[in-house]
Design a protein around this motif. Structure first.
Motif, short mmCIF file in Angstrom:
data_model
loop_
_atom_site.label_atom_id
_atom_site.label_comp_id
_atom_site.label_asym_id
_atom_site.label_seq_id
_atom_site.Cartn_x
_atom_site.Cartn_y
_atom_site.Cartn_z
N GLY A 14 31.42 40.01 31.71
CA GLY A 14 32.61 39.53 32.83
C GLY A 14 33.93 38.76 32.44
O GLY A 14 34.86 39.52 33.27
N ASP A 18 37.59 40.29 34.23
CA ASP A 18 38.56 39.10 34.51
C ASP A 18 39.90 38.58 33.98
O ASP A 18 40.92 39.24 34.77
CB ASP A 18 37.88 38.14 34.79
CG ASP A 18 36.74 38.35 35.41
OD1 ASP A 18 36.60 39.18 36.91
OD2 ASP A 18 35.49 37.12 35.51
N GLY A 22 42.76 40.97 36.08
CA GLY A 22 44.00 39.46 36.42
C GLY A 22 45.29 40.03 36.56
O GLY A 22 46.43 39.90 37.04
N HIS A 43 43.08 35.43 42.16
CA HIS A 43 41.62 34.82 42.10
C HIS A 43 40.82 35.60 41.54
O HIS A 43 39.55 35.24 40.19
CB HIS A 43 41.19 35.75 43.24
CG HIS A 43 39.84 36.34 43.80
ND1 HIS A 43 39.15 36.92 45.16
CD2 HIS A 43 38.79 34.64 43.32
CE1 HIS A 43 37.90 36.77 44.26
NE2 HIS A 43 37.52 35.47 44.00
N SER A 44 41.25 36.52 40.30
CA SER A 44 40.11 37.45 39.10
C SER A 44 41.01 36.25 37.94
O SER A 44 39.84 36.26 37.60
CB SER A 44 41.45 38.70 38.94
OG SER A 44 41.10 39.74 39.65
N ASP A 47 38.46 33.45 38.51
CA ASP A 47 36.78 33.93 37.76
C ASP A 47 36.47 33.86 35.75
O ASP A 47 36.02 33.54 35.61
CB ASP A 47 36.65 36.25 37.73
CG ASP A 47 36.47 35.93 39.48
OD1 ASP A 47 36.34 35.20 40.10
OD2 ASP A 47 36.40 36.88 39.62
N LEU A 48 38.37 33.84 35.60
CA LEU A 48 37.84 34.28 33.84
C LEU A 48 37.42 32.40 32.89
O LEU A 48 37.05 32.69 32.55
CB LEU A 48 39.41 34.56 33.53
CG LEU A 48 39.59 34.44 31.91
CD1 LEU A 48 38.85 35.44 31.61
CD2 LEU A 48 40.90 35.29 31.33
N ASP A 51 34.26 32.06 34.22
CA ASP A 51 33.40 32.56 32.82
C ASP A 51 32.60 31.41 32.05
O ASP A 51 32.01 31.17 30.88
CB ASP A 51 33.74 33.96 33.00
CG ASP A 51 33.76 35.20 33.91
OD1 ASP A 51 32.06 34.72 34.55
OD2 ASP A 51 34.26 35.87 34.15
N SER A 123 40.00 47.80 40.61
CA SER A 123 39.39 46.27 40.86
C SER A 123 37.87 46.74 42.31
O SER A 123 37.27 45.91 41.77
CB SER A 123 40.13 45.41 41.81
OG SER A 123 39.67 44.36 41.85
N LYS A 127 34.16 45.85 39.84
CA LYS A 127 33.98 44.56 40.15
C LYS A 127 32.69 44.44 40.91
O LYS A 127 32.06 43.35 41.03
CB LYS A 127 34.91 43.24 41.19
CG LYS A 127 35.96 43.22 40.28
CD LYS A 127 36.41 41.73 39.12
CE LYS A 127 35.35 41.25 39.40
NZ LYS A 127 35.23 39.87 38.11
N SER A 153 32.43 37.09 42.09
CA SER A 153 32.35 38.35 41.34
C SER A 153 33.03 39.75 42.56
O SER A 153 33.75 40.37 42.43
CB SER A 153 31.43 39.23 40.24
OG SER A 153 31.50 38.28 38.97
N ASP A 156 35.30 39.44 44.56
CA ASP A 156 36.96 39.47 44.38
C ASP A 156 36.68 40.69 44.52
O ASP A 156 37.68 42.25 44.82
CB ASP A 156 36.74 39.57 42.20
CG ASP A 156 38.24 39.38 41.98
OD1 ASP A 156 38.90 39.45 42.44
OD2 ASP A 156 38.23 39.24 40.41
#
Length: 385
Positions: A14, A18, A22, A43-44, A47-48, A51, A123, A127, A153, A156
């Motif tokens: 993931g 991301d 991103g 936003h992505s 997420d990174l 993660d 995306s 996602k 996720s 996203d």
């Protein structure tokens, strides 16, 4: 593959996704004039960040209990989920603020170009796929942190759907739809963040499990032979683990060892049927002790022994040696089993002695009844049954 390795594997997959999405969204969104796609890219990248946070927290939350953390390290997972929810709320606020500022300021809105539409579609598909995979692993491992990251996720993916619709609308002549889409993305992200954080805050406050769950546990306990009732039931959750504390009432004449065995049987049944139950503390009662603390009004063994010896002394029976003194506590009275050795009782009228002891002890409000028992021993010093 260990549960921790499996969790780290899906989180790393993931994270790579991301990072790629991103960067792609921000670059294409900036070049092709879509503020919604840029917001989705931010936003992505959030997420990174989460993660990597999940990977670190999973490492600590699965460690065995130690001296400083005798209940284990599962609270690290709870704390991580709260931080994750907080980050989602912050990201949502930033996205909504920027887009709202663009709408209010009256800035000339540019029409997004077709590459933004393509990136938004990619995306959505990517996602949604990582959401389903992460959610399945999270449920398999019963990890709230992984499940929370899966829903991150999904936000996203949902936000990319909104971005796709907004870009398509803007390209059709409604330029303001791109900014509106970005604001809607912010609201979706904020909602998920609040829900995740609130659930974990309740856990940290030791909120009890739902009543139907507690009732299911109680029903299972009552299947154990010897348990008369269940009361003072306390429950709480620690990440994916359930912790219970319960009072079990048994008959007052059972031995302490049998009472403990019955309690162990209850724990065995509970953990066999409900694998999420990590730890159970049980207290064995011979009466329902919820209403009043009777140890404040009933005498203890030393006080009762002193009282018995005083009575025996008045009846010139001090040479009688008490082999065993059994005390059976009820809510408002004590029954006594007084066991004597046979060779010490030859000169006594035992029925009369028992009557005298009951008469004398009946003067005490706490007294219920006394049973005089004789321990028979043969010539080889063996106890006769």
């Amino acid at each position: 593959m260990t549960p921790q390795s499996e969790a780290q594997k899906i989180t790393l997959i993931g994270a790579v996704l991301d990072a790629v999405l991103g960067a792609l969204k921000i670059v294409i969104g900036s070049i092709a004039h879509s503020s919604a796609l840029v917001a989705d890219g931010i936003h992505s990248l959030s997420d990174l960040l989460t993660d990597f946070m999940v990977i670190v927290i999973l490492k600590y939350s699965h460690q065995e209990p130690d001296k400083e953390h005798p209940w284990g390290h599962a609270r690290f997972e709870t704390l991580g989920t709260i931080i994750l929810g907080g980050l989602l709320i912050l990201v949502a606020g930033a996205i909504a603020y920027d887009s709202l500022h663009i709408l209010i300021s009256g800035t000339q809105l540019l029409i997004p170009e077709w590459p933004t539409l393509l990136v938004a579609a990619i995306s959505v598909l990517a996602k949604e796929a990582i959401f389903r995979y992460t959610l399945a692993v999270g449920k398999k491992l019963k990890s709230d942190l992984l499940i929370a990251n899966a829903w991150h996720s999904r936000t996203d993916a949902l936000s990319s759907v909104i971005v796709f619709v907004g870009i398509a609308g803007a390209m059709s002549g409604f330029a303001w739809l791109d900014a509106v889409a970005a604001i809607l993305v912010g609201f979706i992200v904020a909602k998920i963040g609040i829900e995740l954080s609130w659930k974990c805050v309740q856990e940290l406050l030791d909120t009890a499990l739902p009543e139907e769950d507690v009732q299911a546990y109680t029903d299972e306990i009552m299947q154990v032979e010897g348990i008369l009732s269940v009361h003072s039931f306390k429950s709480r959750r620690m990440a994916s683990h359930i912790l219970l504390e319960v009072h079990l009432q048994i008959a007052p004449y059972l031995s302490a060892s049998e009472g403990h065995f019955i309690g162990d049987m209850a724990v065995y049944r509970l953990r066999a049927r409900f694998p999420d139950i990590k730890h159970v503390i049980f207290h064995i009662d011979t009466y329902d002790d919820e209403a009043e603390n009777y140890c404040q009004v009933l005498p203890n063994r030393v006080e009762i022994s002193r009282c018995l010896f005083a009575i025996l002394d008045r009846y010139d029976a001090t040479e009688l040696k008490i082999h065993r003194l059994g005390l059976h506590y009820h809510t408002d009275a004590i029954e006594i089993d007084l066991q004597l050795n046979q060779q010490d009782t030859v000169a006594y009228d035992l029925p009369h002695l028992q009557q005298q002891l009951n008469t004398e002890l009946s003067k005490h409000a706490w007294f219920g009844h006394l049973n005089l028992l004789v321990r028979h021993i043969d010539s080889n010093n063996q106890v006769l049954k």
